[in-house]
Design an enzyme around this catalytic site. Structure first.
Site, mmCIF file in Angstrom:
data_model
loop_
_atom_site.group_PDB
_atom_site.id
_atom_site.type_symbol
_atom_site.label_atom_id
_atom_site.label_comp_id
_atom_site.label_asym_id
_atom_site.label_seq_id
_atom_site.Cartn_x
_atom_site.Cartn_y
_atom_site.Cartn_z
ATOM 1 N N LYS A 1 0.810 -1.207 0.000
ATOM 2 C CA LYS A 1 0.000 0.000 0.000
ATOM 3 C C LYS A 1 0.853 1.271 0.000
ATOM 4 C CE LYS A 1 -4.068 -0.551 0.611
ATOM 5 N NZ LYS A 1 -5.257 -0.914 -0.181
HETATM 6 C C1 LIG Z 1 -3.322 -6.774 4.417
HETATM 7 C C2 LIG Z 1 -4.064 -6.382 3.191
HETATM 8 N N1 LIG Z 1 -4.383 -7.339 2.318
HETATM 9 C C3 LIG Z 1 -5.085 -7.058 1.202
HETATM 10 C C4 LIG Z 1 -5.502 -5.763 0.920
HETATM 11 C C5 LIG Z 1 -6.304 -5.523 -0.338
HETATM 12 O O1 LIG Z 1 -5.636 -4.695 -1.268
HETATM 13 P P1 LIG Z 1 -6.430 -3.687 -2.161
HETATM 14 O O2 LIG Z 1 -7.018 -2.651 -1.235
HETATM 15 O O3 LIG Z 1 -5.465 -3.091 -3.095
HETATM 16 O O4 LIG Z 1 -7.514 -4.440 -2.863
HETATM 17 C C6 LIG Z 1 -5.177 -4.744 1.806
HETATM 18 C C7 LIG Z 1 -5.663 -3.388 1.576
HETATM 19 O O5 LIG Z 1 -5.765 -2.581 2.470
HETATM 20 C C8 LIG Z 1 -4.428 -5.064 2.964
HETATM 21 O O6 LIG Z 1 -4.084 -4.100 3.849
#
Ligand SMILES: Cc1ncc(COP(=O)(O)O)c(C=O)c1O
Length: 460
Positions: free
Chosen positions: A51
């Site tokens: 992120k």
């Molecule tokens: C630990 C974790 N896994 C998966 C995701 C999912 O990613 P995305 O928001 O890009 O779909 C996030 C998003 O905040 C996350 O923090």
């Protein structure tokens, strides 16, 4: 000694170390999965998650658009990782940062954000997004109250997916030398999957894009039917994936398939990755690999699959890496079994259903014949509702309807559907949301019913 990689050059600040993360081939956790499985390990980013990429992009795009000015305040609702990326950007660029988090996020994530100078608002998880106390609403309110503040809104801000289109996608393409055939990743805001998918499909439209969802989230059903089904929504434990809203960053047209993974399986597989591959990863990373395991029958022998692991395990040491926490939730293998085992005591009995266009009389006759108190309502392809004794009594007494009334006018919301791999604890959690029974998915399209009584008998 691993000396073959070039030594990175000196950079001007920590933000310049975002991206260019390694790809690691998995061996001991992918037995039986055809082809090669490569992990894009995003915890190598300075905020320890993927992120960072989109957090920096949202800040830079806002600066360019004049939405974020010197001395300004960034306010974001975040499951923690976006907050970390924003915190790094805020420190380096001199902004104040306020993060609203839901109370299911780990304490470690909150402590780390505070360590980087962010102010934290902890909000209740089990409220709807529109509720004034939800972490979305609190962020919006603070944005309206604080002058010179900017609310990036990672859910609907398309700089999120653009960041992955511009960096993560090209890195994956180059690292696999264009040989990637499948990409699988957990989906929350949808930024990672949609940005990477757009880039990869432009390079090769045949690449399959698979999103990992959680039970209790709306994505899979919406993708398959176009229906936003509120009855799919209930509380779950996995952090970062699944949603009770449809964020603008999810480009459903680029995603070929969603697969749901239980809280229990995600946690157990994350632990396995640590012990067998030396990768200490976040919770949703276990879900991502479990999703791939569940879909392995769809892979050809020469598949080159990339699984993206979002974040580092240090944020989960008090949770999935803590045996007591796991045991309390019935997640450890020695515990009392799963819903498939619970339902096995009734598996010799038929799954009695009623159709929405049938009269109530048919439902009552079926209940009497099979000595049951509730029925799923099925229209021939999907479950569209549920009928319980209480629904029928209310219709006959309070509403003065007759036995010829059609089921569809009386039925309630469909029973929640949980995977057979779900723990008894997850079953109880789903039932506590006002349902008399739940449906257990034993294999694709094959379900059986588990009533409150069945579940209580099992745990007693
Ligand atoms: C630990 C974790 N896994 C998966 C995701 C999912 O990613 P995305 O928001 O890009 O779909 C996030 C998003 O905040 C996350 O923090």
């Amino acid at each position: 000694m691993p000396t073959s990689r070039p030594t990175p050059a000196v950079v001007q600040n920590i933000l310049e170390t975002i991206g260019q993360t390694p790809m690691v081939q998995l061996h001991r956790t992918v037995e039986g999965i055809p082809g090669k499985v490569l992990a894009k390990v995003e915890y190598f980013n300075p905020g320890h998650s993927t992120k960072d990429r989109m957090a920096l992009k949202m800040v830079e795009d806002a600066e360019k658009a004049g939405l974020l000015k010197p001395g300004g305040t960034i306010i974001e609702c975040t499951s923690g990782n976006t907050g970390m990326g924003l915190a790094l950007a805020a420190v380096v660029k001199g902004y104040r940062l306020i993060c609203t988090l839901s109370d299911k996020q780990s304490k470690e994530k909150m402590d780390v954000l505070r360590a980087l100078g962010a102010e934290i608002y902890v909000c209740p998880t089990n409220v709807s997004p529109e509720h004034p106390d939800s972490y979305y609403s609190v962020a919006k309110r603070l944005n309206a109250e604080i002058p010179n503040s900017y609310f990036p809104n990672q859910y609907d801000n398309l700089s999120n997916r653009t960041a992955h289109y511009e960096s993560t996608g090209p890195e994956i393409w180059e690292q696999t030398e264009g040989k990637i055939t499948h990409f699988i990743v957990g989906v929350g805001t949808g930024g990672t999957i949609s940005g990477v998918a757009k880039y990869l499909k432009e390079k090769n439209p045949k690449i399959q894009i698979w999103g990992v969802d959680s039970f209790g989230s709306v994505f899979k059903k919406y993708h398959e039917t176009g229906v936003f089904d509120e009855s799919e929504i209930y509380g779950y434990i996995t952090e970062g994936i699944g949603e009770d809203i449809l964020p603008k960053n999810v480009d459903f047209g680029l995603i070929d398939r969603f697969e749901k993974v239980t809280d229990r399986d995600g946690a157990l597989v994350a632990r396995e990755l640590a012990r067998k591959e030396g990768l200490l990863l976040g919770y949703s990373c276990g879900s991502a690999l479990q999703g791939l395991r569940q879909l392995k029958h769809l892979l050809p022998d020469d598949a080159v699959t990339v699984v993206l692991f979002h974040d580092h395990g240090s944020r989960y040491v008090g949770k999935i890496y803590n045996d007591d926490w796991m045991r309390e939730r019935g997640f450890l293998k020695e515990d009392s079994g799963n819903l498939a085992q619970a339902v096995s005591m009734n598996i010799h009995l038929p799954l009695v259903m009623v159709q929405p266009e049938e009269p109530l009389m048919n439902a009552v006759v079926a209940m009497k014949r099979h000595s049951i108190s509730q029925l799923p309502v099925h229209n021939g392809s999907v479950f569209v509702g549920s009928l319980t004794e209480s629904h029928i009594i209310r219709a006959l007494s309070e509403e003065g309807l007759g036995m010829d009334t059609l089921v569809k006018h009386v039925m309630g919301k469909p029973f929640p559907i949980l995977s057979g791999h779900s723990s008894l604890q997850e079953g109880i959690q789903a039932l506590s949301m006002d349902h008399n029974a739940l449906l257990v998915e034993l294999s694709a399209g094959k379900h059986h019913i588990l009533s409150r009584h069945d579940l209580l008998t099992r745990i007693a």
